[in-house]
Design a protein around this motif. Structure first.
Motif, PDB file in Angstrom:
ATOM      1  N   ILE A 102       7.485  -9.945   4.361  1.00  0.00           N
ATOM      2  CA  ILE A 102       6.788  -8.752   3.680  1.00  0.00           C
ATOM      3  C   ILE A 102       6.665  -9.226   2.252  1.00  0.00           C
ATOM      4  O   ILE A 102       5.491  -8.808   1.599  1.00  0.00           O
ATOM      5  CB  ILE A 102       7.527  -7.660   3.784  1.00  0.00           C
ATOM      6  CG1 ILE A 102       7.715  -7.267   4.978  1.00  0.00           C
ATOM      7  CG2 ILE A 102       7.290  -6.509   2.812  1.00  0.00           C
ATOM      8  CD1 ILE A 102       8.216  -5.829   5.420  1.00  0.00           C
ATOM      9  N   VAL A 103       7.312  -9.576   1.433  1.00  0.00           N
ATOM     10  CA  VAL A 103       7.211 -10.226   0.050  1.00  0.00           C
ATOM     11  C   VAL A 103       6.312 -11.342  -0.074  1.00  0.00           C
ATOM     12  O   VAL A 103       5.271 -11.111  -0.865  1.00  0.00           O
ATOM     13  CB  VAL A 103       8.741 -10.693  -0.666  1.00  0.00           C
ATOM     14  CG1 VAL A 103       8.368 -11.053  -2.039  1.00  0.00           C
ATOM     15  CG2 VAL A 103       9.660  -9.512  -0.570  1.00  0.00           C
ATOM     16  N   THR A 111       0.485  -6.807  -5.896  1.00  0.00           N
ATOM     17  CA  THR A 111       1.090  -5.424  -5.986  1.00  0.00           C
ATOM     18  C   THR A 111       1.721  -5.270  -7.244  1.00  0.00           C
ATOM     19  O   THR A 111       2.274  -5.949  -7.925  1.00  0.00           O
ATOM     20  CB  THR A 111       2.762  -5.569  -4.974  1.00  0.00           C
ATOM     21  OG1 THR A 111       2.206  -6.131  -3.548  1.00  0.00           O
ATOM     22  CG2 THR A 111       3.361  -4.496  -5.046  1.00  0.00           C
ATOM     23  N   SER A 112       1.186  -4.006  -7.537  1.00  0.00           N
ATOM     24  CA  SER A 112       1.491  -3.508  -9.070  1.00  0.00           C
ATOM     25  C   SER A 112       2.799  -2.657  -9.412  1.00  0.00           C
ATOM     26  O   SER A 112       3.150  -2.518  -8.281  1.00  0.00           O
ATOM     27  CB  SER A 112       0.404  -2.543  -9.819  1.00  0.00           C
ATOM     28  OG  SER A 112       0.182  -1.388  -8.925  1.00  0.00           O
ATOM     29  N   GLY A 424      -4.951   2.916  -1.378  1.00  0.00           N
ATOM     30  CA  GLY A 424      -4.924   1.603  -2.239  1.00  0.00           C
ATOM     31  C   GLY A 424      -3.511   1.226  -2.821  1.00  0.00           C
ATOM     32  O   GLY A 424      -3.466   0.450  -3.593  1.00  0.00           O
ATOM     33  N   ASN A 425      -2.540   1.592  -1.796  1.00  0.00           N
ATOM     34  CA  ASN A 425      -1.384   0.938  -2.210  1.00  0.00           C
ATOM     35  C   ASN A 425      -0.732   0.112  -1.084  1.00  0.00           C
ATOM     36  O   ASN A 425      -0.505   0.401   0.220  1.00  0.00           O
ATOM     37  CB  ASN A 425      -0.103   2.230  -2.367  1.00  0.00           C
ATOM     38  CG  ASN A 425       1.289   1.537  -2.673  1.00  0.00           C
ATOM     39  OD1 ASN A 425       1.620   0.479  -2.232  1.00  0.00           O
ATOM     40  ND2 ASN A 425       1.892   2.414  -3.446  1.00  0.00           N
ATOM     41  N   PRO A 426      -0.892  -1.123  -1.331  1.00  0.00           N
ATOM     42  CA  PRO A 426      -0.454  -2.128  -0.359  1.00  0.00           C
ATOM     43  C   PRO A 426       0.637  -2.192   0.156  1.00  0.00           C
ATOM     44  O   PRO A 426       0.870  -2.664   1.606  1.00  0.00           O
ATOM     45  CB  PRO A 426      -0.910  -3.530  -0.892  1.00  0.00           C
ATOM     46  CG  PRO A 426      -0.452  -3.353  -2.580  1.00  0.00           C
ATOM     47  CD  PRO A 426      -1.300  -2.051  -2.853  1.00  0.00           C
ATOM     48  N   VAL A 427       1.732  -1.908  -0.594  1.00  0.00           N
ATOM     49  CA  VAL A 427       3.163  -1.683   0.063  1.00  0.00           C
ATOM     50  C   VAL A 427       3.142  -0.461   1.078  1.00  0.00           C
ATOM     51  O   VAL A 427       3.653  -0.646   2.257  1.00  0.00           O
ATOM     52  CB  VAL A 427       3.913  -1.090  -1.199  1.00  0.00           C
ATOM     53  CG1 VAL A 427       5.481  -1.037  -0.488  1.00  0.00           C
ATOM     54  CG2 VAL A 427       3.910  -2.214  -2.301  1.00  0.00           C
ATOM     55  N   LEU A 432       3.470   1.488   6.867  1.00  0.00           N
ATOM     56  CA  LEU A 432       2.843   2.155   7.810  1.00  0.00           C
ATOM     57  C   LEU A 432       2.294   1.409   8.931  1.00  0.00           C
ATOM     58  O   LEU A 432       2.713   1.835  10.245  1.00  0.00           O
ATOM     59  CB  LEU A 432       1.576   3.003   7.331  1.00  0.00           C
ATOM     60  CG  LEU A 432       1.036   3.942   8.335  1.00  0.00           C
ATOM     61  CD1 LEU A 432       1.772   4.986   8.774  1.00  0.00           C
ATOM     62  CD2 LEU A 432      -0.299   4.467   7.681  1.00  0.00           C
ATOM     63  N   SER A 433       1.997   0.342   8.780  1.00  0.00           N
ATOM     64  CA  SER A 433       1.648  -0.637   9.980  1.00  0.00           C
ATOM     65  C   SER A 433       2.827  -1.158  10.754  1.00  0.00           C
ATOM     66  O   SER A 433       2.732  -1.180  12.078  1.00  0.00           O
ATOM     67  CB  SER A 433       1.022  -2.027   9.238  1.00  0.00           C
ATOM     68  OG  SER A 433      -0.423  -1.703   8.877  1.00  0.00           O
ATOM     69  N   ILE A 434       3.877  -1.255   9.955  1.00  0.00           N
ATOM     70  CA  ILE A 434       5.066  -1.820  10.648  1.00  0.00           C
ATOM     71  C   ILE A 434       5.635  -0.536  11.540  1.00  0.00           C
ATOM     72  O   ILE A 434       6.228  -0.321  12.624  1.00  0.00           O
ATOM     73  CB  ILE A 434       6.261  -1.990   9.658  1.00  0.00           C
ATOM     74  CG1 ILE A 434       5.720  -3.323   8.906  1.00  0.00           C
ATOM     75  CG2 ILE A 434       7.485  -2.218  10.395  1.00  0.00           C
ATOM     76  CD1 ILE A 434       6.528  -3.818   7.623  1.00  0.00           C
TER      77      ILE A 434
END
Length: 494
Positions: A102-103, A111-112, A424-427, A432-434
């Motif tokens: 993930i990282v 990732t901001s 717009g938040n990739p995290v 959510l995909s997981i």
């Protein structure tokens, strides 16, 4: 271009098999092995068979099977033991490969601090509240030991990358999904902290003092069983952490820098060295700004640069290829090429680890509800400023369950996926995909039939009502309707 290599199939007849095809087949075999382990209840210590037996079972060559075994070993699902009484033995994985995958992906997409804070604010206060509900004498002792250690180390130079209190609260929540997600978020935050400018001793001491007092307030609330106060205190602390990082961070680049693929605790010095080499190669890629398509060097160049054997280097390259960090291109003009990481490796690796942890549908739903409700609020806020294109995207997603191809079993997920993308938040999007993948595996594992046409109509109507509230700028109603929609889906995932 893939190169042709001679392989030895199970029947002993040599054949020509391309590396590209062999690698894809190996990944398929690895997944089948992992599915077998899951289906059998992950019986640690039991054998799945000898190398010869597995080759016959799957009908593949020795090279393909060994490649599949390397992937299975990388996921820490099973280990191949050589010699008499050897074979592929099921083992107990740790969270290393899952968090690492993930990282890597989140680092690449950028990732901001704001992304991290938003995700942490959604999840960590909830973990603190759950920890307060489940507090025991042993956990009280653990929390107070953390505070005591912080007090002792306050005079130590530098800012520690470790933050055991947050990890412990994740563990005390009793929810393995929360625990793992919090570990990822904590690691990413630590990586941002490592890009901070050099601090004076006074600044270091002040930051540690402020953090320690905030931690003490959180711990006091958790020990008292006051979940609401624990959530308030932790929220304030996380906001303070984000402000500190923004204030002190060096702004030379938009992405986090530094090694991500760290050495794992694995059996055998060769495997461990390959992990280290993979980490160093990734460090070089990140330091150069992750230029997709750039050639890092030929195999000969890399052997000299990293000072390892060809076998170790190729093992490291396989790990990088699995995570889509880099790919080896053979022939003239070839070499190790920087690739574009894909989310699916992260999703699969995380889902696999959580299945081993025995995650329940209730665990998944708790975290999914928090994330989805947060996404709805953020998208509602965004659309309040006017974004007709986003509204059109969501409208198409609403209609997709009835308009999409019949064979698309994930049609109903599109609305949720689009919400995550528009937020717009990739995290949160990756998390959510997981969760969606794990929900699907739970349904399939329980033999639950997929919703029929009537259910699809109901889902479409629910999505439409949520979208109506979003377009009207009513975040409260949108969240209410999303919560009711997720609750209505519960029977499908149990």
């Amino acid at each position: 271009m893939a190169t042709a290599v001679e392989t030895e199939p199970a029947d002993g007849e040599p054949r020509i098999e391309t590396e590209a095809v062999g690698g894809k087949l190996a990944a398929q075999i690895a997944r089948r092995i992992e599915e077998t382990v899951i289906r059998e209840g992950w019986p640690v210590g039991e054998t799945l068979g000898s190398e010869v037996g597995l080759r016959e079972q799957f009908g593949v060559s020795r090279s393909v099977l060994r490649e599949a075994v390397r992937l299975v070993e990388h996921h820490q699902v099973a280990r191949m033991r050589r010699g008499p009484n050897g074979g592929l033995f099921i083992c107990a994985p740790d969270a290393g490969p899952a968090t690492r995958a993930i990282v890597i992906y989140l680092e690449y997409v950028g990732t901001s601090v704001a992304d991290l804070l938003e995700a942490r604010l959604l999840l960590e206060p909830m973990a603190a509240g759950l920890a307060a509900e489940r507090i025991t004498e042993d956990s009280i002792e653990s929390l107070r030991a953390i505070l005591a250690d912080e007090s002792v180390r306050r005079e130590d130079p530098g800012v520690s990358a470790e933050d055991p209190l947050h990890l412990t609260l994740g563990a005390l929540s009793g929810n393995p999904v929360l625990r793992l997600f919090i570990e990822v978020l904590t690691r990413l935050t630590a990586r941002y902290a490592h890009t901070s400018r050099r601090l004076s001793k006074a600044e270091v001491l002040d930051s540690k003092t402020v953090a320690h007092e905030a931690h003490r307030a959180v711990v006091d609330a958790v020990i008292a069983g006051d979940g609401a106060r624990a959530q308030i205190e932790l929220t304030a602390h996380l906001e303070s952490v984000a402000e500190w990082i923004e204030k002190h961070r060096v702004r030379r680049a938009s992405r986090i820098k530094g090694p991500v693929v760290e050495p794992e605790v694995v059996e055998g010095p060769g495997a461990k060295l390959a992990e280290i080499v993979a980490g160093r190669i990734h460090e070089d890629i990140a330091a150069r700004g992750w230029q997709v398509g750039m050639v890092l060097g030929s195999e000969t160049d890399l052997l000299g640069r990293y000072g390892v054997s060809r076998a170790v280097l190729r093992e490291a390259v396989r790990l990088l290829e699995y995570h889509s960090v880099a790919r080896m291109r053979r022939g003239p003009g070839g070499g190790l090429i920087v690739a574009e990481p894909e989310a699916q490796a992260s999703v699969d690796t995380m889902a696999l680890y959580l299945e081993y942890q025995g995650v329940t549908a209730a665990d998944l739903q708790t975290v999914r509800n928090a994330i989805e409700l947060g996404l709805v609020a953020r998208v509602t806020e965004r659309l309040a400023a006017g974004d007709p294109e986003a509204v059109d995207r969501l409208g198409r997603a609403v209609r997709w369950p009835s308009e999409g191809p019949p064979e698309d079993s994930r049609k109903a997920d599109l609305f949720h996926t689009e919400l995550a993308a528009l937020a717009g938040n990739p995290v949160l999007s990756l998390f959510l995909s997981i969760l969606t993948e794990l929900f699907r595996r739970h349904a399939e594992g329980g033999g639950q039939p997929l919703p029929g046409a009537q259910a699809a109509d109901e889902v479409e109507q629910a999505h439409g009502r949520i979208l109506d509230a979003i377009v009207q700028g009513d975040a409260g109603v949108a969240r209410h309707r999303m919560r009711r929609h997720l609750d209505a889906l519960t029977p499908w995932w149990h």
